[in-house]
Structures are given as C-alpha cells and as structure tokens.
Design a protein around this motif. Sequence first.
Motif, PDB file in Angstrom:
ATOM      1  N   ASP A  54       0.816  -1.208   0.000  1.00 43.08           N
ATOM      2  CA  ASP A  54       0.000   0.000   0.000  1.00 43.08           C
ATOM      3  C   ASP A  54       0.854   1.265   0.000  1.00 43.08           C
ATOM      4  OD1 ASP A  54      -2.298  -1.462  -0.114  1.00 43.08           O
ATOM      5  OD2 ASP A  54      -2.874  -1.154   1.984  1.00 43.08           O
ATOM      6  N   PHE A  55       1.976   1.256   0.753  1.00 42.78           N
ATOM      7  CA  PHE A  55       2.900   2.390   0.725  1.00 42.78           C
ATOM      8  C   PHE A  55       3.419   2.604  -0.696  1.00 42.78           C
ATOM      9  CE2 PHE A  55       3.948   2.554   5.409  1.00 42.78           C
ATOM     10  CZ  PHE A  55       3.760   3.922   5.536  1.00 42.78           C
ATOM     11  N   ALA A  56       3.838   1.529  -1.359  1.00 41.45           N
ATOM     12  CA  ALA A  56       4.378   1.630  -2.715  1.00 41.45           C
ATOM     13  C   ALA A  56       3.321   2.130  -3.695  1.00 41.45           C
ATOM     14  CB  ALA A  56       4.925   0.275  -3.166  1.00 41.45           C
ATOM     15  N   LEU A  57       2.105   1.643  -3.580  1.00 40.59           N
ATOM     16  CA  LEU A  57       1.025   2.071  -4.469  1.00 40.59           C
ATOM     17  C   LEU A  57       0.710   3.548  -4.264  1.00 40.59           C
ATOM     18  CD1 LEU A  57      -1.188   1.442  -6.541  1.00 40.59           C
ATOM     19  CD2 LEU A  57      -2.654   0.808  -4.609  1.00 40.59           C
ATOM     20  N   THR A  58       0.568   3.968  -3.022  1.00 37.53           N
ATOM     21  CA  THR A  58       0.262   5.368  -2.718  1.00 37.53           C
ATOM     22  C   THR A  58       1.361   6.285  -3.228  1.00 37.53           C
ATOM     23  OG1 THR A  58      -0.972   4.674  -0.758  1.00 37.53           O
ATOM     24  CG2 THR A  58      -0.324   6.979  -0.865  1.00 37.53           C
ATOM     25  N   THR A  59       2.600   5.897  -3.014  1.00 39.62           N
ATOM     26  CA  THR A  59       3.725   6.698  -3.493  1.00 39.62           C
ATOM     27  C   THR A  59       3.732   6.785  -5.018  1.00 39.62           C
ATOM     28  OG1 THR A  59       5.015   6.015  -1.582  1.00 39.62           O
ATOM     29  CG2 THR A  59       6.236   6.921  -3.429  1.00 39.62           C
ATOM     30  N   SER A  60       3.456   5.691  -5.690  1.00 37.84           N
ATOM     31  CA  SER A  60       3.421   5.687  -7.157  1.00 37.84           C
ATOM     32  C   SER A  60       2.315   6.590  -7.691  1.00 37.84           C
ATOM     33  CB  SER A  60       3.200   4.270  -7.682  1.00 37.84           C
ATOM     34  OG  SER A  60       4.278   3.448  -7.347  1.00 37.84           O
ATOM     35  N   ILE A  61       1.166   6.567  -7.063  1.00 39.17           N
ATOM     36  CA  ILE A  61       0.052   7.414  -7.496  1.00 39.17           C
ATOM     37  C   ILE A  61       0.404   8.886  -7.326  1.00 39.17           C
ATOM     38  CG2 ILE A  61      -2.318   8.104  -6.956  1.00 39.17           C
ATOM     39  CD1 ILE A  61      -2.859   5.117  -6.340  1.00 39.17           C
ATOM     40  N   VAL A  62       0.971   9.231  -6.182  1.00 41.32           N
ATOM     41  CA  VAL A  62       1.354  10.625  -5.943  1.00 41.32           C
ATOM     42  C   VAL A  62       2.424  11.072  -6.933  1.00 41.32           C
ATOM     43  CG1 VAL A  62       2.443  12.181  -4.270  1.00 41.32           C
ATOM     44  CG2 VAL A  62       0.630  10.646  -3.531  1.00 41.32           C
ATOM     45  N   LYS A  63       3.405  10.218  -7.182  1.00 40.21           N
ATOM     46  CA  LYS A  63       4.455  10.558  -8.160  1.00 40.21           C
ATOM     47  C   LYS A  63       3.856  10.786  -9.544  1.00 40.21           C
ATOM     48  CE  LYS A  63       8.140   8.031  -8.338  1.00 40.21           C
ATOM     49  NZ  LYS A  63       9.105   6.926  -8.240  1.00 40.21           N
TER      50      LYS A  63
END
Length: 125
Positions: free
Chosen positions: A104-113
């Motif tokens: 979930d951390f990786a997904l959230t970070t990817s979306i924000v990027k």
Amino acid sequence: MEPVHLFDLASRKTKWLSVRQSAIAENIANVDTPRFRARDVEAFTDVMDKTRLSMAATQAGHLDTARTPQADKVKAADSWKTTISGNSVSTEQELIKAGEVSRDFALTTSIVKSFHRMILTSLKG
C-alpha cells in the motif's frame, strides 16, 4: 460533483499505514509475551467514512466542523490462534499484514508521483 483532494487523501493514507505498521511491529515484538493480545487499527475505509473534508474556520464566530482522522484507534485483531500462555499473536498473520502495508505504501507513493509528474507537465506546457 466534489473535487478530489488527492494529495490530502494520500497523506491520510500514509499516516494510517504508519500507524498500522507500528501496531504490527508491536505485535511481532510481543510474540512471546504471555497474555498479550494482537492489535490492529480500524480499516482505512471506515476511518474515511467517519472523517469528512471540511473548510477551516477563519474567525471565532465561524462554524468549525473539522474532525480529526481516527487512524490511531487500535482494536483487538482477529487472530488465527491463541497459545496456552494466552498470547494471540500469529507471526505468519503479522508478516502478511506487513506485506500489505508495504504494498500500500508503494502504491500510494506511485500514485502521488504520477500525479505530481502530470501537474509538472501541464505547468511546463
């Protein structure tokens, strides 16, 4: 139609994920503690259902209906097993939860990027 507050939502999600990771780490640290009960945080969707975005009061006479996120509420977790000592921590279950948090951390970070790049691209013209 309501505006999407993506960066605020991502910030709330990462705060919730860090609280959940702390609860998981505490459970793993107490895996051999007698009578320790595994704990987990309230689901993010439940937190968001109880928390609405609202305008902030700019003067004392204005109505302030802001509510704080309840990401730090910790509840008893559903455990797969309870040992003779009364400990309900399942190492396997906690490691699965830790993997979910990492994903979930990786997904959230990817979306924000992605949205950040999209905004920068639109500003450059």
